[in-house]
Design a protein around this motif. Sequence first.
Motif, PDB file in Angstrom:
ATOM      1  N   GLU A 160     -12.949 -27.129  31.922  1.00 28.22           N
ATOM      2  CA  GLU A 160     -12.372 -28.336  31.328  1.00 28.22           C
ATOM      3  C   GLU A 160     -12.025 -28.089  29.862  1.00 28.22           C
ATOM      4  OE1 GLU A 160     -13.983 -32.918  30.475  1.00 28.22           O
ATOM      5  OE2 GLU A 160     -15.390 -31.239  30.588  1.00 28.22           O
ATOM      6  N   TYR A 173      -8.036 -33.111  21.334  1.00 32.34           N
ATOM      7  CA  TYR A 173      -9.362 -33.246  21.917  1.00 32.34           C
ATOM      8  C   TYR A 173      -9.297 -33.934  23.268  1.00 32.34           C
ATOM      9  CZ  TYR A 173     -10.996 -32.358  17.148  1.00 32.34           C
ATOM     10  OH  TYR A 173     -11.234 -31.798  15.911  1.00 32.34           O
ATOM     11  N   ALA A 174     -10.223 -33.564  24.134  1.00 30.70           N
ATOM     12  CA  ALA A 174     -10.412 -34.320  25.361  1.00 30.70           C
ATOM     13  C   ALA A 174     -10.928 -35.704  24.992  1.00 30.70           C
ATOM     14  CB  ALA A 174     -11.420 -33.608  26.255  1.00 30.70           C
ATOM     15  N   ASP A 175     -10.535 -36.700  25.789  1.00 33.48           N
ATOM     16  CA  ASP A 175     -10.961 -38.072  25.502  1.00 33.48           C
ATOM     17  C   ASP A 175     -12.485 -38.190  25.456  1.00 33.48           C
ATOM     18  OD1 ASP A 175      -8.284 -39.706  27.387  1.00 33.48           O
ATOM     19  OD2 ASP A 175      -8.362 -38.965  25.319  1.00 33.48           O
ATOM     20  N   SER A 176     -13.152 -37.400  26.269  1.00 31.23           N
ATOM     21  CA  SER A 176     -14.599 -37.503  26.383  1.00 31.23           C
ATOM     22  C   SER A 176     -15.343 -37.046  25.129  1.00 31.23           C
ATOM     23  CB  SER A 176     -15.097 -36.688  27.584  1.00 31.23           C
ATOM     24  OG  SER A 176     -14.716 -35.330  27.444  1.00 31.23           O
ATOM     25  N   VAL A 177     -14.661 -36.322  24.240  1.00 35.06           N
ATOM     26  CA  VAL A 177     -15.336 -35.806  23.048  1.00 35.06           C
ATOM     27  C   VAL A 177     -14.739 -36.329  21.746  1.00 35.06           C
ATOM     28  CG1 VAL A 177     -15.915 -33.708  24.318  1.00 35.06           C
ATOM     29  CG2 VAL A 177     -13.955 -33.697  22.759  1.00 35.06           C
ATOM     30  N   LYS A 178     -13.673 -37.113  21.846  1.00 33.73           N
ATOM     31  CA  LYS A 178     -13.033 -37.635  20.638  1.00 33.73           C
ATOM     32  C   LYS A 178     -14.021 -38.454  19.815  1.00 33.73           C
ATOM     33  CE  LYS A 178      -8.181 -37.832  22.047  1.00 33.73           C
ATOM     34  NZ  LYS A 178      -7.060 -38.719  22.467  1.00 33.73           N
ATOM     35  N   ARG A 235     -16.605 -37.353  18.405  1.00 31.95           N
ATOM     36  CA  ARG A 235     -17.925 -36.713  18.377  1.00 31.95           C
ATOM     37  C   ARG A 235     -17.828 -35.228  18.033  1.00 31.95           C
ATOM     38  NH1 ARG A 235     -20.842 -36.301  22.915  1.00 31.95           N
ATOM     39  NH2 ARG A 235     -19.031 -36.252  24.297  1.00 31.95           N
ATOM     40  N   LYS A 259     -24.429 -35.713  24.406  1.00 35.40           N
ATOM     41  CA  LYS A 259     -24.872 -36.439  25.592  1.00 35.40           C
ATOM     42  C   LYS A 259     -25.258 -35.439  26.672  1.00 35.40           C
ATOM     43  CE  LYS A 259     -21.408 -40.026  24.636  1.00 35.40           C
ATOM     44  NZ  LYS A 259     -20.240 -40.774  25.182  1.00 35.40           N
ATOM     45  N   GLU A 313     -24.199 -35.237  29.560  1.00 38.61           N
ATOM     46  CA  GLU A 313     -22.992 -34.806  30.271  1.00 38.61           C
ATOM     47  C   GLU A 313     -22.185 -33.753  29.508  1.00 38.61           C
ATOM     48  OE1 GLU A 313     -23.932 -37.969  29.581  1.00 38.61           O
ATOM     49  OE2 GLU A 313     -22.180 -39.232  29.163  1.00 38.61           O
ATOM     50  N   ASP A 314     -22.570 -33.457  28.279  1.00 37.56           N
ATOM     51  CA  ASP A 314     -21.947 -32.355  27.542  1.00 37.56           C
ATOM     52  C   ASP A 314     -22.548 -31.002  27.928  1.00 37.56           C
ATOM     53  OD1 ASP A 314     -21.935 -34.497  24.676  1.00 37.56           O
ATOM     54  OD2 ASP A 314     -20.209 -33.985  25.937  1.00 37.56           O
TER      55      ASP A 314
END
Length: 114
Positions: free
Chosen positions: A46, A59-64, A66, A86, A88-89
């Motif tokens: 990913e 950035y991927a939305d999941s890490v923006k 952070r 998190k 999930e990281d």
Amino acid sequence: QVQLVESGGGLVQAGGSLRLSCAASGTISRINAMGWYRQTPGKQRELVATITSSGRTNYADSVKGRFTISTDNAKNTMYLQMNSLKPEDTAVYYCYALTQRNYWGQGTQVTVSS
């Protein structure tokens, strides 16, 4: 040829921070972009973040908000500052460099405990 060596992975509690490094060597003048991917078992690699030679980042939305990608050209090194981690990281994080082809590092494990 470009060689990439990652470092900085490890175990951290949720909410904590880590900084990954990716040291580049070889024909680095031909690098157009660099970035980080991550992969967990059974899933596709990913995209996490990218940075171009002009400094444009993505950035991927999941890490923006952070994670922050950056480079130090004097040290030929790319960084990924990861905050507010998190569970999930949790993944193996790979750095890559794009010239006329992709080059990959060996990967570094990041584990975030809840």
